[in-house]
Write a protein that holds these residues in place. Sequence first.
Motif, PDB file in Angstrom:
ATOM      1  N   ILE A 297       2.638   3.297   4.584  1.00 58.04           N
ATOM      2  CA  ILE A 297       3.884   2.541   5.138  1.00 58.04           C
ATOM      3  C   ILE A 297       3.526   1.727   6.569  1.00 58.04           C
ATOM      4  N   LEU A 298       2.586   2.269   7.301  1.00 52.82           N
ATOM      5  CA  LEU A 298       2.187   1.863   8.621  1.00 52.82           C
ATOM      6  C   LEU A 298       1.015   0.766   8.532  1.00 52.82           C
ATOM      7  N   THR A 299       0.292   0.989   7.579  1.00 53.14           N
ATOM      8  CA  THR A 299      -0.724  -0.096   7.492  1.00 53.14           C
ATOM      9  C   THR A 299       0.072  -1.351   6.751  1.00 53.14           C
ATOM     10  N   ASN A 300       1.021  -1.264   6.201  1.00 56.47           N
ATOM     11  CA  ASN A 300       1.916  -2.270   5.483  1.00 56.47           C
ATOM     12  C   ASN A 300       2.518  -2.968   6.492  1.00 56.47           C
ATOM     13  N   LEU A 301       3.121  -2.254   7.465  1.00 60.02           N
ATOM     14  CA  LEU A 301       3.759  -2.827   8.633  1.00 60.02           C
ATOM     15  C   LEU A 301       2.554  -3.689   9.394  1.00 60.02           C
ATOM     16  N   TYR A 302       1.740  -3.108   9.697  1.00 61.61           N
ATOM     17  CA  TYR A 302       0.687  -3.776  10.536  1.00 61.61           C
ATOM     18  C   TYR A 302      -0.120  -4.741   9.770  1.00 61.61           C
ATOM     19  N   THR A 308      -6.161   1.391   4.151  1.00 61.82           N
ATOM     20  CA  THR A 308      -5.519   2.562   3.986  1.00 61.82           C
ATOM     21  C   THR A 308      -6.210   3.510   3.154  1.00 61.82           C
ATOM     22  N   ASN A 309      -6.747   3.096   2.342  1.00 62.74           N
ATOM     23  CA  ASN A 309      -7.568   4.116   1.091  1.00 62.74           C
ATOM     24  C   ASN A 309      -8.860   4.680   2.207  1.00 62.74           C
ATOM     25  N   VAL A 310      -9.392   3.783   2.875  1.00 63.82           N
ATOM     26  CA  VAL A 310     -10.855   4.184   3.491  1.00 63.82           C
ATOM     27  C   VAL A 310     -10.371   5.114   4.839  1.00 63.82           C
ATOM     28  N   TYR A 381      -1.770   1.256  16.382  1.00 63.47           N
ATOM     29  CA  TYR A 381      -1.849   1.934  15.013  1.00 63.47           C
ATOM     30  C   TYR A 381      -2.405   3.351  15.016  1.00 63.47           C
ATOM     31  N   LEU A 382      -3.476   3.480  15.844  1.00 60.56           N
ATOM     32  CA  LEU A 382      -4.101   4.831  15.590  1.00 60.56           C
ATOM     33  C   LEU A 382      -3.172   5.884  16.606  1.00 60.56           C
ATOM     34  N   CYS A 383      -2.683   5.174  17.751  1.00 67.38           N
ATOM     35  CA  CYS A 383      -1.742   6.077  18.401  1.00 67.38           C
ATOM     36  C   CYS A 383      -0.591   6.750  17.535  1.00 67.38           C
ATOM     37  N   ILE A 384      -0.067   5.914  16.884  1.00 65.43           N
ATOM     38  CA  ILE A 384       1.057   6.532  15.731  1.00 65.43           C
ATOM     39  C   ILE A 384       0.656   7.185  14.883  1.00 65.43           C
ATOM     40  N   VAL A 385      -0.736   7.083  14.094  1.00 68.86           N
ATOM     41  CA  VAL A 385      -0.987   7.762  12.987  1.00 68.86           C
ATOM     42  C   VAL A 385      -2.024   8.947  13.159  1.00 68.86           C
TER      43      VAL A 385
END
Length: 398
Positions: A297-302, A308-310, A381-385
């Motif tokens: 979901i987050l990679t789609n937003l960004y 995502t898979n990696v 991104y990294l902070c959120i995930v």
Amino acid sequence: MSKPLGFPSWVRVLITYILTLSLCLLGRGVKANNIGPDKAYYLVYDYHDDWQVYDDHYKAYVPYIKGEHKDYNSFSLFFDTENYRGYKLLYYSGKENYLFINASLQRKLPTEQWVVMDIDSLKEKYGKLKLFLTFYGTNTNVEAMTVQVGNKISKVEKSIQISDSLLTVIPRELTPFQDFVTLGLLFLAVCYAFLYNLQPKAFGRYFSIQDLLTINIRDDAFIVNKPFDLGNLLFVLNLSFTLAFIFMLIQSDEMDLFSVSTILRDGESLGTMFSNFIELGVVIFVLMLAKYVALAILTNLYRLDNITNVHYFKVIQASSIFFLVVVVFLSVSAVSAPEVIKNIQNILLIPISIFFLLRLILIYFTINKMTPLKNLYLFSYLCIVEVIPLIVGIRYAL
């Protein structure tokens, strides 16, 4: 509180029997080894089997053999005064004999009477560490002669009354937790062996440190690009059970990580512990899948769908390697150093925190190499995930 792993029941029974028998024999032996005049000495050494006789054929002293050396009247032995300092040399015979020391006549020995000689005095008088003692007389074999080293029993010593309860060796009871640790380790060993035989190539990659540190921006392998493939799901499930086992070890020290006690059943039986272990494994497995959904979901937003898979693969790969090392460490500690298990939460806090920090750095460089993303978006991104879940997790864990 955890305890070291125990032995199988039949081994414990065998050890208990041997120890009990040894103590009983030891108790009997102490009583029977009182020697000398009025049984006033402890037996230190008996020279019954050390006798030598002079053989005319060999022109030398040879060990005495009862069947061959008949009708001999002279019996000798080598005596080491250094080994028995502070002790007494005790002699007794029903027949008349003469004592020679280093081939020199010393005295006539009485019959049916104990003769006590101070070993330190003999050493001082002759100035040698080893003396050659010869007993010559009317004896025709050594059976009628006793030469022993004894230690005087102190008059102030009191007999110790040993009750039956002190001689009873009670086997240490194994707790259900010890049985769970054994069963849990066996379960994990079977899981790892199954994965290794089912998918050896994937297994080699998941647990390869070199592959973990390698960033391939064009990785088309199925284990990276098909996270919901059955083989990949089995590796995620295996990691989940590994984490569940670590959780159970920490829970044994009455530390409620993430308040998991609310979903676990109360009880200290083996069945309850193992069912809680399976339940925790399933819950962690679901959370692992939820993490992938959150990443998607987050990679789609960004607009980072290609990472995502990696990202998810690196998370599972790094966690699989690290927590396998943790389980091996805890397994060895449970057997050889149980005090480590008692303080497991304090011991693991810093290594696990460092691991998550290093994993975050690894993911940062992986994503930074794969996509031309500005640092501001990447940090966001990294902070959120990664960072926020880590901080929240530590907060609830403590």
